[in-house]
Design a protein around this motif. Structure first.
Motif, short mmCIF file in Angstrom:
data_model
loop_
_atom_site.label_atom_id
_atom_site.label_comp_id
_atom_site.label_asym_id
_atom_site.label_seq_id
_atom_site.Cartn_x
_atom_site.Cartn_y
_atom_site.Cartn_z
N ARG A 360 0.94 -1.20 -0.03
CA ARG A 360 0.08 0.07 -0.05
C ARG A 360 0.88 1.20 -0.19
O ARG A 360 0.87 2.30 0.66
CB ARG A 360 -0.81 -0.12 1.20
N THR A 361 1.60 1.47 -0.95
CA THR A 361 2.87 2.27 -0.90
C THR A 361 2.32 3.59 -1.89
O THR A 361 1.72 3.61 -2.89
CB THR A 361 3.92 1.88 -2.01
N ARG A 362 2.29 4.69 -1.01
CA ARG A 362 1.93 5.97 -1.47
C ARG A 362 3.17 6.74 -2.20
O ARG A 362 4.25 6.83 -1.69
CB ARG A 362 1.15 6.89 -0.44
N PRO A 363 2.83 7.59 -3.31
CA PRO A 363 4.21 8.29 -3.87
C PRO A 363 4.00 9.61 -3.20
O PRO A 363 2.94 10.07 -2.85
CB PRO A 363 3.88 8.36 -5.23
N HIS A 364 5.34 10.26 -3.40
CA HIS A 364 5.26 11.71 -3.08
C HIS A 364 4.99 12.41 -4.14
O HIS A 364 5.16 12.39 -5.22
CB HIS A 364 6.87 12.27 -2.76
N TRP A 365 3.75 13.30 -3.87
CA TRP A 365 3.07 14.26 -4.92
C TRP A 365 4.34 15.15 -5.37
O TRP A 365 3.85 15.68 -6.78
CB TRP A 365 2.22 15.01 -4.08
N GLY A 366 5.33 15.60 -5.06
CA GLY A 366 6.18 16.32 -5.43
C GLY A 366 7.24 15.90 -6.23
O GLY A 366 8.32 16.46 -6.46
N LYS A 367 7.27 14.34 -6.13
CA LYS A 367 8.60 13.79 -6.84
C LYS A 367 8.11 12.96 -7.98
O LYS A 367 6.81 12.69 -8.22
CB LYS A 367 9.27 12.94 -5.65
N VAL A 368 9.18 12.22 -8.68
CA VAL A 368 8.73 11.59 -10.10
C VAL A 368 8.09 9.94 -9.51
O VAL A 368 8.76 9.59 -8.56
CB VAL A 368 10.20 11.23 -10.65
N PHE A 369 6.82 9.74 -10.12
CA PHE A 369 6.55 8.40 -9.94
C PHE A 369 5.65 8.33 -11.15
O PHE A 369 5.25 8.88 -12.11
CB PHE A 369 5.60 8.50 -8.56
N GLY A 370 5.33 6.89 -11.26
CA GLY A 370 4.52 6.28 -12.38
C GLY A 370 3.51 5.38 -11.89
O GLY A 370 2.81 4.86 -12.84
N THR A 371 3.00 5.69 -10.55
CA THR A 371 1.99 4.70 -9.96
C THR A 371 0.48 4.93 -10.91
O THR A 371 0.38 5.85 -11.10
CB THR A 371 1.48 5.14 -8.61
N ALA A 372 -0.08 3.76 -11.19
CA ALA A 372 -1.32 3.97 -11.95
C ALA A 372 -2.14 4.87 -11.29
O ALA A 372 -2.56 4.71 -10.31
CB ALA A 372 -2.01 2.62 -12.31
N PRO A 373 -2.69 6.00 -12.15
CA PRO A 373 -3.67 6.89 -11.58
C PRO A 373 -4.65 6.04 -10.72
O PRO A 373 -5.16 6.54 -9.57
CB PRO A 373 -4.40 7.55 -12.52
N ALA A 374 -5.49 5.13 -11.22
CA ALA A 374 -6.76 4.49 -10.19
C ALA A 374 -6.06 4.07 -9.10
O ALA A 374 -6.79 4.15 -7.65
CB ALA A 374 -7.32 3.13 -11.03
N ASN A 375 -4.75 3.45 -8.90
CA ASN A 375 -4.25 3.09 -7.73
C ASN A 375 -3.79 4.25 -6.85
O ASN A 375 -4.16 4.14 -5.62
CB ASN A 375 -2.79 2.21 -8.08
N VAL A 376 -3.41 5.46 -7.51
CA VAL A 376 -3.28 6.45 -6.45
C VAL A 376 -4.14 6.96 -5.80
O VAL A 376 -4.33 7.17 -4.61
CB VAL A 376 -2.71 7.54 -7.35
N ALA A 377 -5.48 7.11 -6.43
CA ALA A 377 -6.66 7.20 -5.75
C ALA A 377 -7.15 6.47 -4.69
O ALA A 377 -7.59 6.91 -3.70
CB ALA A 377 -7.75 7.66 -6.82
#
Ligand code: FAD
Length: 410
Positions: A360-377
Motif C-alpha cells: 500500500r505504497t503512496r508516492p510523494h506528490w512532488g517527486k517522480v512517480f509512475g503509479t497507475a492513477p486508479a491505484n493512486v486514488a
C-alpha cells in the motif's frame, strides 16, 4: 521569468508568470483568470505546480512573519521560505517541530505537497499548520482553521483549493540539536536505528552493504548517544551523503550543538542542497511494513543502484490531513535521489513501484512517480472528500492542471 523547476526536468506550460505585490492584486488576478496556479520555490520534480494558464509567484507580497508569543504561533506570508523565517523564530525563543532536508523551499509549497522531515513523533510539516488564509476561485479571501470541516483537506491541498497567502504554524520552545553521523549499519537494524533519536535518516546506495550512513539528530538535552550505534561507528570527519560532494554544503556534524534550524535540515541555505543535479522519487509505506519494504527494494537493487546517487529512509508520524503521505498511519519513507536522466531512471522507478506495490505504497506528490492513477486514488481513503472539496471551491476548475486531472478524479 521562471520557465522550469529547480531540477530542470519540468518545463512549465504557463502563458505568463505574475508577481503580485499585494493580496488585493492577487485577488483581482485570480478572479479574472480562467486557469491559474501558485508556484512556490519550484522544488517539485513532478508536474504538480504546472498550469497552461497564469502562474503566480508570491515572492513580492509584503513578507510577514508575525509571532504570537502568548498563543505560541507564527503567521507567515505565502511567499516565504523556511530559511527566511527560522532565525527570527529562534531569536524569539521558538522553534518549528521539524524541517525538511533543505531550508530553501517555500512554506506554502512544502505544506501543499506533504513535505516531511524525519522522526517517529514528527508529522509532515503541514501538521504544524493551524490556519490557512487563501484566495478562492472567486477571488475572495477566506481563512480555514483547524477544527473547520474543510481544514483537513485544505492544507496538503496540491494548490487545488486556492492560492495560500498566509499560514499560521504552531510553535514550540526553541531547542538545541546535536548531529552525529555513523557509518556501516545492517539493513535489519533499520527499525531500531530509526527510533534512536529525535530525527534519524539512514542512507544507502543499495550496493548490498546495508546503510553506509546513519544521520542522528539528537535533542541537545538528551544524553550523548553511544560511540557505537548497533553495529555502526561514528564518522571521524564531516560527510555528505552523496559521494564526491563537499560536506561544507551540509549542516554541522560531530555532535557540535546548535539551534534546531541549523541541524534539522541536512543542507545549509547558502549552499546547493543535495547533489544539485538529480531527479528524486519517494514512497511511503506503513511504518510496520518498513522491513518488508527494505527487503523488497533490496530484491530489485540491481535495477535501482546503477541510476541512483543515494537513497534515504526516514519515519513520519501519522496524521489526519486527507492527502498527506502519512494520512491515517505511522509511516516509513523511502527516498531515492537519482541521476538526472529521466529515460534511464523511469525503468528503475517502475521496478521499485512493482516491488513496493503490495505494501500500500503512496508516492510523494512532488517527486517522480509512475503509479497507475486508479491505484493512486485508492491509496488515500479521503480522496473522494478531497475531490468534492476541490469541486465545491473551484467549480470551473481554474486551479486544476493535467496532474490533478490524472490523479485527483472529479
Ligand atoms: C533538493 C531537494 C530536497 C528535498 N527534500 C525533501 C524532503 O526532505 N522532504 C520532502 O518531503 N520533500 C523534499 N523535497 C521535495 C519538496 O519539498 C516538495 O516538492 C515541495 O513541494 C517543494 O516546495 P516548493 O515551494 O518548491 O513547491 P512547488 O514545487 O513550487 O509547488 C508544489 C505545489 O505547491 C503548490 N503551491 C505552492 N505555493 C502555493 C501557494 N501559495 N498556494 C497554494 N498552492 C501552492 C503548487 O501549486 C504545487 O502544487 C525536496 C526537493 C528538493 C529539490
Amino acid at each position: 521569468m521562471v520557465t522550469a523547476n529547480w531540477a530542470g526536468n519540468v518545463v512549465f506550460s504557463s502563458r505568463t508568470v505574475h508577481h503580485p505585490t499585494s493580496v488585493a492584486q492577487l485577488q483581482e488576478l485570480v478572479a479574472g483568470s480562467d486557469r491559474v496556479r501558485a508556484l512556490g520555490s519550484g522544488h517539485s520534480f513532478s508536474r504538480i505546480a504546472d498550469t497552461t494558464g497564469d502562474h503566480v509567484r508570491l515572492t513580492r507580497l509584503p513578507p510577514v512573519c508575525e509571532i504570537d508569543t502568548a498563543a505560541a504561533t507564527v503567521t507567515v506570508s505565502g511567499g516565504l521560505r523556511y530559511g527566511e523565517i527560522t532565525s527570527q523564530l529562534h531569536e524569539a525563543g521558538f522553534a518549528l517541530p521539524n524541517l525538511g532536508s533543505l531550508p530553501h523551499i517555500a512554506v506554502a509549497g512544502a505544506c501543499a505537497t506533504g513535505t516531511h522531515g524525519s522522526g517517529r513523533t514528527n508529522g509532515v510539516l503541514a501538521t504544524a499548520v493551524s490556519a490557512v488564509e487563501l484566495v478562492g476561485a472567486d477571488g475572495e479571501l477566506r481563512t480555514v482553521r483547524r477544527g473547520d470541516p474543510d481544514f483537513a483537506g485544505s492544507v496538503v491541498a496540491l494548490g487545488a483549493v486556492g492560492i495560500v497567502t498566509a499560514l499560521t504554524l504552531d510553535l514550540r520552545p526553541a531547542f538545541g540539536v546535536r548531529q552525529y553521523v555513523y557509518e556501516g549499519l545492517a539493513l535489519d537494524d533499520a527499525e531500531e536505528a530509526l527510533d534512536a533519536a529525535y530525527s534519524v535518516s539512514l542512507f544507502t546506495r543499495w550496493a548490498g552493504r546495508g546503510f553506509e550512513q546513519v544521520w542522528l539528530k539528537q535533542l541537545e538535552s538528551d544524553p550523548e548517544p553511544p560511540v557505537r550505534l548497533l553495529g555502526a561507528t561514528r564518522a571521524p570527519a564531516p560527510v555528505h551523503m552523496v559521494p564526491g560532494v563537499d560536506p561544507k554544503h551540509c549542516t554541522p556534524q560531530l555532535g557540535e550543538p546548535g539551534p534546531w534550524h541549523e541541524r534539522l535540515p541536512h543542507f545549509r541555505l547558502a549552499f546547493t542542497p543535495s547533489s544539485g543535479d538529480e531527479l528524486q522519487s519517494e514512497y511511503f509505506v506503513p511504518r510496520a511494513a518498513l522491513l518488508d519494504a527494505l527487503r523488497a527494494v533490496d530484491a530489485v537493487r540491481e535495477k535501482v543502484a546503477p541510476v541512483l546517487q543515494v537513497s534515504e529512509i526516514r519515519t513520519v508520524a501519522g496524521d489526519d490531513l486527507w492527502l498527506s503521505p502519512a494520512e491515517g498511519r505511522d509511516t516509513a519513507a523511502l527516498h531515492f535521489t537519482w541521476v538526472p536522466d529521466t529515460g534511464a531512471v523511469l525503468p528503475a522507478v517502475a521496478a521499485l513501484e512493482n516491488a513496493l506495490e503490495p505494501l500500500r505504497t503512496r508516492p510523494h506528490w512532488g517527486k517522480v512517480f509512475g503509479t497507475a492513477p486508479a491505484n493512486v486514488a485508492a491509496l488515500w481513503p479521503r480522496m473522494a472528500d478531497f475531490s468534492a472539496l476541490a469541486r465545491r471551491q473551484d467549480p470551473t476548475g481554474k486551479f486544476r492542471n493535467a496532474m490533478l486531472d490524472t490523479y485527483v478524479p472529479l
